[in-house]
Design an enzyme around this catalytic site. Structure first.
Site, PDB file in Angstrom:
ATOM      1  N   ASP A  34       0.800  -1.223   0.000  1.00  0.00           N
ATOM      2  CA  ASP A  34       0.000   0.000   0.000  1.00  0.00           C
ATOM      3  C   ASP A  34       0.833   1.272   0.000  1.00  0.00           C
ATOM      4  O   ASP A  34       1.998   1.240   0.336  1.00  0.00           O
ATOM      5  CB  ASP A  34      -0.721   0.071   1.339  1.00  0.00           C
ATOM      6  N   LYS A  56      -2.962   3.530  -2.130  1.00  0.00           N
ATOM      7  CA  LYS A  56      -4.079   4.475  -2.096  1.00  0.00           C
ATOM      8  C   LYS A  56      -3.549   5.748  -1.488  1.00  0.00           C
ATOM      9  O   LYS A  56      -2.849   5.727  -0.505  1.00  0.00           O
ATOM     10  CB  LYS A  56      -5.171   3.992  -1.142  1.00  0.00           C
ATOM     11  N   MET A 171      -8.042   9.496   9.457  1.00  0.00           N
ATOM     12  CA  MET A 171      -8.579  10.075   8.208  1.00  0.00           C
ATOM     13  C   MET A 171      -9.502  11.260   8.498  1.00  0.00           C
ATOM     14  O   MET A 171     -10.532  11.417   7.846  1.00  0.00           O
ATOM     15  CB  MET A 171      -9.377   9.004   7.416  1.00  0.00           C
TER      16      MET A 171
HETATM   17  N1  SAH Z   1      -4.549   0.596   9.190  1.00  0.00           N
HETATM   18  C1  SAH Z   1      -3.951   1.871   9.491  1.00  0.00           C
HETATM   19  C2  SAH Z   1      -4.907   3.004   9.275  1.00  0.00           C
HETATM   20  C3  SAH Z   1      -5.339   3.186   7.864  1.00  0.00           C
HETATM   21  S1  SAH Z   1      -6.444   4.519   7.623  1.00  0.00           S
HETATM   22  C4  SAH Z   1      -3.429   1.835  10.928  1.00  0.00           C
HETATM   23  O1  SAH Z   1      -3.720   0.915  11.676  1.00  0.00           O
HETATM   24  O2  SAH Z   1      -2.691   2.719  11.300  1.00  0.00           O
HETATM   25  C5  SAH Z   1      -5.365   5.796   7.096  1.00  0.00           C
HETATM   26  C6  SAH Z   1      -5.266   6.848   8.155  1.00  0.00           C
HETATM   27  O3  SAH Z   1      -4.415   6.401   9.186  1.00  0.00           O
HETATM   28  C7  SAH Z   1      -4.656   8.149   7.709  1.00  0.00           C
HETATM   29  O4  SAH Z   1      -5.628   8.965   7.099  1.00  0.00           O
HETATM   30  C8  SAH Z   1      -4.205   8.739   9.015  1.00  0.00           C
HETATM   31  O5  SAH Z   1      -5.267   9.281   9.741  1.00  0.00           O
HETATM   32  C9  SAH Z   1      -3.753   7.494   9.745  1.00  0.00           C
HETATM   33  N2  SAH Z   1      -2.310   7.269   9.618  1.00  0.00           N
HETATM   34  C10 SAH Z   1      -1.689   6.211   9.069  1.00  0.00           C
HETATM   35  N3  SAH Z   1      -0.347   6.321   9.206  1.00  0.00           N
HETATM   36  C11 SAH Z   1      -0.132   7.472   9.858  1.00  0.00           C
HETATM   37  C12 SAH Z   1       1.041   8.141  10.326  1.00  0.00           C
HETATM   38  N4  SAH Z   1       2.268   7.640  10.125  1.00  0.00           N
HETATM   39  N5  SAH Z   1       0.892   9.307  10.984  1.00  0.00           N
HETATM   40  C13 SAH Z   1      -0.330   9.834  11.198  1.00  0.00           C
HETATM   41  N6  SAH Z   1      -1.460   9.255  10.783  1.00  0.00           N
HETATM   42  C14 SAH Z   1      -1.368   8.078  10.134  1.00  0.00           C
END
Ligand code: SAH
Length: 502
Positions: A34, A56, A171
């Protein structure tokens, strides 16, 4: 063995992949990944593994979810083992559940390797524990971007607002005004602290803390964008005192490392520990000798030498590759004395069970010679130097002047690592590069074969140049640049320290 592994890649810091996740990556036939999963993990894939990007990024879906599901099913049915790498944890707003259901339906087996989710890790790296006994008894993970096709919202804002729970929104940046407004209008104190953490756990991490009534305006003013985690709750007040990660001296500084990839890991790691964003631009490629017969022959008569001098880690590696190939081991050295030109080379020997008899205090050829003479090297002394085919001749020449009989044994060749400069130029253009580092004259020469000096000139003096020692600096000067940063001690740790101080 399952057909497909849904693996959590963690939030970005490459160290936050689980041991189990790494192990599966190393053995899978296909790696599907991803946008948010760290690219660095791809280097764990076994040689020949197929790597498929289905990223994405906000709205621009490279591959829609149903196509991803289809791809997983189809490829798994071919009998290939698949590592499906997903940002954070696969089941926390990662649509991992949907992928698992599809696999089940297709009669395939799967396993989940949970990951470190951004909602816990990004706040932790910003000094915010999502729970703390003095602040909250619960934490709530909430999507800030509900499925737009849903008829009725699943959010119960009154429940979110009226509990003391820490709220962690994923998000949510675009909807921040709506989120803050809903919480306030449903009764949460407008003074409740709110934190935003962007690119959490990465070298580019940024964070800000405000309160519910001001956060939307402040975030907009500061241009705070996705991907960010939003944390609402009094635990955010701990940010100030517990903010350990953002204190790293080189946080966010872009450093280009030009050494050969095989040699870069120690240096890159040291810089990363200080917070730097390391960009590898390997200018040198290390190739084994095409014809190894000379090395093999030298191994059979190694007894006839008094000293063996190693001048680089690569020399040690390539020499021992031939020792291994001959079915021999470190005992071939018998009573030979061994020298290493610097501490990294010495360490490579120690790993082979060999403690060098001599490691000079200063790491240039001239100093090595005087130390060796002190240790009895002189008239009639036979010396073997396994090293690169082309290298500076100072060491052998000086030893010969001292009366020694020197044989140079080429064990590897270095060449230009041909690659386009486009990615590097884009980073320079975006202002993401603060330092370019050179660790030998050939890194300088090769760098300018790949990126013309006129191109680099455009980004001076914002970009600063660092050289490991005076010889490298002189080569750099011949291209019309000066090395603003030079360590006192001509080693990789010395260079890293000079960068930290700069
Ligand atoms: N499965 C992922 C989340 C996916 S949804 C998890 O468990 O972390 C995608 C959202 O995750 C982004 O829009 C943001 O809000 C958050 N996100 C993912 N990586 C991030 C990071 N390194 N720093 C801040 N927000 C993050």
């Amino acid at each position: 063995m399952a057909d497909v592994y849904l693996i959590g890649a963690g939030p970005g810091d490459p160290g936050l992949l689980t041991v189990k996740g790494k192990h599966i990556l190393e053995t899978a036939d296909i790696v599907v990944y991803d946008y948010l999963a760290n690219d660095e993990f791809l280097s764990y894939a076994k040689p020949g593994a197929e790597i498929i990007y289905v990223g994405k990024k906000g709205g621009d879906h490279t591959l829609p979810q149903d196509k991803i599901n289809e791809l997983l099913v189809q490829r798994a049915k071919e009998g290939k083992s698949i590592a499906r790498l997903k940002g954070g944890d696969p089941y926390v707003f990662g649509r991992g559940g949907e992928e698992a259901e599809e696999l089940m339906e297709a009669g395939l087996t799967f396993e989940v390797v949970p990951g470190v989710t951004a909602g816990v890790a990004a706040p932790a790296y910003a000094g915010i524990p999502v729970t703390h006994r003095a602040h909250t008894t619960s934490v709530c993970f909430i999507t800030g971007h509900e499925d737009p096709t849903k008829e009725k919202s699943g959010h119960n804002w009154a429940v979110y607002a009226q509990s003391e729970s820490t709220l962690v929104f994923y998000m949510g940046v675009k909807n921040l005004p709506m989120i803050a407004e809903n919480l306030i209008s449903n009764g949460r104190d407008p003074k409740t602290p709110v934190a935003l953490v962007r690119w959490g756990t990465r070298c580019t991490q940024e964070s800000m803390v405000s309160d519910l009534e001001n956060v939307a305006e402040e975030a907009a003013r500061r241009g705070f964008k996705a991907p960010s985690i939003i944390v609402v709750g009094s635990v955010c007040s701990l940010h100030e005192s517990l903010n350990w990660f953002e204190k790293r001296p080189m946080l966010g500084k872009g450093v280009v490392v030009t050494r050969a990839r095989e040699q870069a890991s120690g240096f890159a790691e040291t810089l990363r520990e200080q917070g730097a964003c390391v960009h590898q631009f390997p200018t040198i490629k290390i190739n084994p000798m095409e014809d190894c017969s000379e090395i093999r022959q030298a191994l059979t008569e190694i007894d006839s030498y008094d000293w063996v001098i190693f001048t680089s880690v690569n020399g040690v590696r390539r020499f021992f590759a031939e020792v291994d190939a001959a079915g021999a081991d470190s005992r071939i050295f018998g009573g030979r004395k061994i020298a290493a030109i610097g501490p990294a080379t010495a360490e490579a020997l120690v790993r082979r069970g060999l403690r060098p008899d001599f490691v000079p205090a200063k790491y240039v050829a001239e100093h090595v010679v005087s130390g060796l003479i002190e240790r009895g090297v002189g008239e009639g002394c036979r010396i073997l130097i396994p090293r690169a085919k082309v290298a500076r001749e100072v060491l052998p020449e000086e030893l010969r002047k001292a009366g020694a009989e020197v044989r140079i044994l080429p064990v590897y060749e270095t060449g230009l690592n041909e690659q386009g400069p486009e990615a590097l130029e884009a980073r320079l253009e975006a202002g993401e590069i603060d330092f370019v580092t050179f660790t030998s004259s050939s890194t300088v020469d090769n760098f300018f074969k790949l990126l013309p000096p006129e191109t680099l000139k455009k980004y001076m003096p914002q970009v600063r140049l660092a050289c490991i020692g005076p010889i490298t600096a002189k080569t750099l000067e011949s291209y019309g640049f000066s090395a603003g940063i030079q360590p006192e001690d001509y080693t990789i740790p010395g260079l890293a320290e000079a960068l930290i101080n700069a």
